[in-house]
Write an enzyme that holds these catalytic residues in place. Structure first.
Site, PDB file in Angstrom:
ATOM      1  N   GLU A   1      -8.244  14.897 -29.699  1.00  0.00           N
ATOM      2  CA  GLU A   1      -8.349  16.117 -29.031  1.00  0.00           C
ATOM      3  C   GLU A   1      -8.165  16.646 -27.717  1.00  0.00           C
ATOM      4  O   GLU A   1      -7.917  15.542 -26.721  1.00  0.00           O
ATOM      5  CB  GLU A   1     -10.166  16.107 -28.581  1.00  0.00           C
ATOM      6  CG  GLU A   1     -11.188  16.211 -30.908  1.00  0.00           C
ATOM      7  CD  GLU A   1     -12.231  15.865 -30.028  1.00  0.00           C
ATOM      8  OE1 GLU A   1     -12.673  16.947 -31.467  1.00  0.00           O
ATOM      9  OE2 GLU A   1     -12.588  15.593 -29.152  1.00  0.00           O
TER      10      GLU A   1
ATOM     11  N   ASP B   1     -16.883  20.301 -22.925  1.00  0.00           N
ATOM     12  CA  ASP B   1     -15.912  19.981 -22.785  1.00  0.00           C
ATOM     13  C   ASP B   1     -15.401  21.195 -21.014  1.00  0.00           C
ATOM     14  O   ASP B   1     -15.507  22.619 -21.598  1.00  0.00           O
ATOM     15  CB  ASP B   1     -14.585  20.380 -24.133  1.00  0.00           C
ATOM     16  CG  ASP B   1     -14.568  20.201 -24.670  1.00  0.00           C
ATOM     17  OD1 ASP B   1     -15.755  19.263 -24.823  1.00  0.00           O
ATOM     18  OD2 ASP B   1     -13.774  19.967 -25.756  1.00  0.00           O
TER      19      ASP B   1
HETATM   20  C1  FRU Z   1     -14.166  17.907 -27.608  1.00  0.00           C
HETATM   21  C2  FRU Z   1     -14.430  18.734 -28.470  1.00  0.00           C
HETATM   22  C3  FRU Z   1     -12.744  19.569 -28.979  1.00  0.00           C
HETATM   23  C4  FRU Z   1     -13.406  21.331 -29.062  1.00  0.00           C
HETATM   24  C5  FRU Z   1     -14.305  21.027 -29.118  1.00  0.00           C
HETATM   25  C6  FRU Z   1     -16.131  22.295 -29.074  1.00  0.00           C
HETATM   26  O1  FRU Z   1     -15.242  17.605 -27.016  1.00  0.00           O
HETATM   27  O2  FRU Z   1     -14.339  18.775 -29.766  1.00  0.00           O
HETATM   28  O3  FRU Z   1     -12.013  19.243 -29.522  1.00  0.00           O
HETATM   29  O4  FRU Z   1     -12.463  22.261 -28.875  1.00  0.00           O
HETATM   30  O5  FRU Z   1     -15.127  20.424 -28.335  1.00  0.00           O
HETATM   31  O6  FRU Z   1     -16.931  22.088 -28.840  1.00  0.00           O
END
Ligand code: FRU
Length: 553
Positions: free
Chosen positions: A304, A140
């Site tokens: 998320e 992300d």
């Molecule tokens: C989304 C996610 C988020 C988390 C991050 C961990 O892709 O699962 O929810 O904060 O990646 O790397």
């Protein structure tokens, strides 16, 4: 006495490990150069490494240390410990520990010291104009903000391997949203856990940038805060962390923003199958306001990475709120995707105005989309992670893995009485256009003008092809990548199909070495897909339209 001193120094320079059991060893390292390069073998299990300096644990990390083959190296900075000797306390996990073969693992001889680390740049799928980490795994985009002419982009990063692990905030900056410069690591794991996704806000009143992120500990997720007083270059974690806790197992990805209508900070985060909204006067003390999501949108996965922004409805004087909700799995073509909701928000509660499920992008590789805080000219610029959790760890790159999408400006548009999210390639991309070319570029833009249905085929000599099809009557646009290299994942081959809201007159197709992003030039349809052609596509056939091609450098 003399004998024991000699013995100690010999041990300090010794490359062989101290074997402590079937799966446990220590390695003494006398620090002679800045980095120790750790050899990685991706198909192995992780080894947990505790870095001990002066009998204190100064860092922990998980690395797939090479057992019989080195895929690549990752650098561990030794200089930062300010000490002449460190001890690596290593526990190997997985089956290999039962073989008693640990002493013969090649990692012992392959750990090398060096004053520099040069990741190899020449990988065939390394994008030309998309943001990637310099090396290592990325997911992300995090904490994006704009300040004093500079765009800051942080990202979920593994500095010790090209697969997901050791979550850390990496950092890049840009003046034009296209050319990114790597910056020193921004936020590193600590006793509360690794550093998951979050956001940054420019707190103008207090002349600071504040990061709010998830600390992912042992089965607990809490929200933490870090403050920068040098414009986002370095962050100091708040000593009173965590600032927001819950009994919910999935409780993460805080996105904060200043809401002038209520003169407060708002924060939205994902909690299981819903989004929770909070408010605060000081970014530290958060009051729960409401939850959103029950019975609305897609719930086939975990919610998320939310965002909540107020946008203009094109061609009107209306404004509405857009709630961005990334979901994994449950996307329209399997795996992860970005859904959104249009509605009203009064600083306390978000109310959605529609009952159907809506996707921001109809490709398979568009996730974790969030927008920049404080973008200039009232713009709302979004960047998505250009991959899918179904295969992100397996895509065929080596020293780095995964890229971000091109920047896109968001707004709203009306179609047949409904309001949808508009997605337009950010205007900075126009500056990349140089001379037109007759040769299909490996990295560039293809503009296709059309009057009705059209089909565009990109292909190479070995029979790989991408087919883009616009059905003006059926009001759909599709991209078929089934005839392409995909042996790394059975989930990769797919045909993605988008609904089209109104006639499309021009497509803008952004092609880079391993991605294709297609936009309706008027911003009512976007489709983002990865591709891994074994040879570059060098042939284009357009039926029903006229293509103009630009090469990007
Ligand atoms: C989304 C996610 C988020 C988390 C991050 C961990 O892709 O699962 O929810 O904060 O990646 O790397």
């Amino acid at each position: 006495m003399i004998a024991s001193i000699l013995c100690l120094s010999a041990q300090a320079g010794n490359t062989s490990p101290l074997l402590l059991g079937n799966n446990h060893a220590m390695k003494r390292v006398s620090v002679t150069q800045r980095y120790i390069l750790l050899p990685v073998q991706e198909r192995e299990d992780y080894a947990s490494i505790r870095v001990l300096a002066n009998n204190q644990q100064v860092q922990t990390l998980n690395v797939k240390l090479a057992v019989d083959k080195v895929d690549y190296y990752v650098p561990l900075d030794l200089q930062r410990f300010g000490i002449n000797e460190i001890l690596l306390d290593i526990t190997f996990h997985g089956d290999r520990r039962f073989t008693g073969a640990m002493k013969d693992f090649i990692c012992w001889n392959e750990m090398k010291q060096s004053n520099s680390f040069e990741p190899k740049k020449e990988e065939k799928y390394n994008p030309v104009y998309h943001h990637t980490p310099v090396y290592g795994w990325m997911n992300d985009p995090n904490g994006m903000f704009y300040k004093d002419g500079v765009y800051h982009l942080f990202y979920q990063w593994n500095p010790y391997g090209s697969q997901w692990e050791n979550m850390t905030w990496g950092h890049s900056t840009s003046r034009d949203l296209i050319h990114w410069e790597a910056q020193p690591t921004a936020i590193e794991p600590d006793a509360l856990g690794s550093i998951f996704s979050g956001s940054c806000v420019v707190d103008k009143k207090n002349n600071r940038v504040v990061a709010l992120y998830t600390s992912d500990g042992n089965k607990t997720q809490v929200q933490s805060m870090a403050v920068s007083t040098d414009g986002g270059q370095t962050f100091k974690k708040y000593a009173g962390n965590p600032v927001l806790v819950s009994t919910e197992a999935d409780f993460r990805d805080p996105k904060a923003f200043w809401n002038p209508e209520v003169q407060k900070w708002n924060l939205i985060l994902a909690a299981g199958q819903e989004m929770r909204i909070y408010s605060s006067a000081d970014l530290m003390d958060w009051k729960y306001e409401s939850s959103f999501g029950t019975g609305l949108g897609c719930h086939d996965g975990v919610w998320e990475c939310p965002d909540l922004i107020k946008l203009q409805v094109r061609g009107t004087d209306k404004q509405k709120w857009l709630l961005i909700c990334n979901i994994n799995p449950g996307g329209p073509f399997g795996g992860s995707a970005t859904q959104y909701f249009v509605g009203e928000f009064d600083g306390h509660k978000f109310t959605c105005e529609h009952t159907d499920t809506r996707w921001m992008d109809y490709g398979k590789d568009h996730y974790a989309t969030v927008t920049f805080d404080n973008a200039p000219d009232g713009r709302h610029i979004a960047i998505a992670w250009m991959s899918n959790w179904q295969y992100a760890n397996q895509v065929p790159t080596k020293q780095f893995r995964n890229a971000n999408s091109v920047p896109r400006d968001l707004d709203l548009f009306e179609y047949q009485g409904q309001t949808y999210c508009g997605v337009t390639p950010s205007r900075e991309l126009l500056a990349l256009r140089s001379k037109t070319t007759n040769k299909l570029p490996q990295a560039g833009e293809i503009v296709v003008d059309l009057k009705g249905s059209a089909e565009i085929t990109l292909s190479n000599q070995i029979g790989e092809q991408i087919v883009l099809n616009y059905d003006a009557k059926g009001k759909t646009f599709a991209m078929d990548r089934t005839r392409n290299y995909a042996s790394f994942s059975e989930n990769f081959p797919c045909k993605t199909v988008a609904p089209v809201y109104g006639d499309i007159r021009q497509f803008r197709i952004f092609i880079d070495r391993s991605s294709i992003e297609v936009f309706d030039a008027e911003g009512r349809m976007s489709m983002t897909n990865l591709v891994f052609p074994q040879e570059p596509y060098n042939n284009i056939k357009v039926v029903g339209g006229k293509a103009t091609m630009y090469e990007f450098k």
